[in-house]
Design an enzyme around this catalytic site. Structure first.
Site, PDB file in Angstrom:
ATOM      1  N   CYS A 170       9.904   2.199   3.501  1.00 18.03           N
ATOM      2  CA  CYS A 170       8.869   3.018   2.844  1.00 18.03           C
ATOM      3  C   CYS A 170       8.250   3.911   3.918  1.00 18.03           C
ATOM      4  CB  CYS A 170       7.838   2.144   2.126  1.00 18.03           C
ATOM      5  SG  CYS A 170       6.760   1.210   3.217  1.00 18.03           S
ATOM      6  N   ARG A 171       7.037   4.378   3.689  1.00 15.10           N
ATOM      7  CA  ARG A 171       6.442   5.308   4.651  1.00 15.10           C
ATOM      8  C   ARG A 171       6.031   4.601   5.939  1.00 15.10           C
ATOM      9  NH1 ARG A 171       1.682   7.818   6.392  1.00 15.10           N
ATOM     10  NH2 ARG A 171       0.458   6.152   5.467  1.00 15.10           N
TER      11      ARG A 171
END
Length: 103
Positions: free
Chosen positions: A67-68
């Site tokens: 994810c980020r």
């Protein structure tokens, strides 16, 4: 390792992909984030859709979740591990990704 979740560094993932190791890279971010740049070999399955799209994953292949920053993918890794997948969280997320990003 926190809470028994397997972790992988971005560098380790980069090396595995470069060596063409068989694994699944699943990006659990949202579409807008994906469009800003993602790992070429990754498949987008936003976190909220993961339970509905679980049949798209191969239980026989390791899964690396991205994810980020590593928080959403940590939750996704816990979830898949509970279902019996060999899942690992890429620590640091895309913020730490040293490789090229596809747009």
């Amino acid at each position: 390792m926190s809470h028994g979740v397997k972790e992988m560094t971005p560098q380790e993932l980069l090396e595995k992909l470069a060596a063409n190791e068989k694994l699944q890279v699943i990006d659990v971010r949202e579409v807008e984030e994906w469009n800003e740049g993602h790992i070429k070999e990754a498949k987008l399955i936003p976190l909220g859709f993961l339970p509905h799209r679980i049949d798209e994953l191969d239980k026989d292949l390791p899964v690396v979740l991205v994810c980020r920053s590593g928080a959403r993918s940590h939750r996704a890794t816990e979830y898949l591990s509970e279902l019996g997948f060999d899942a690992a969280n890429m620590v640091g997320g895309m913020l730490a990704w040293p490789g090229e990003k596809e747009v």
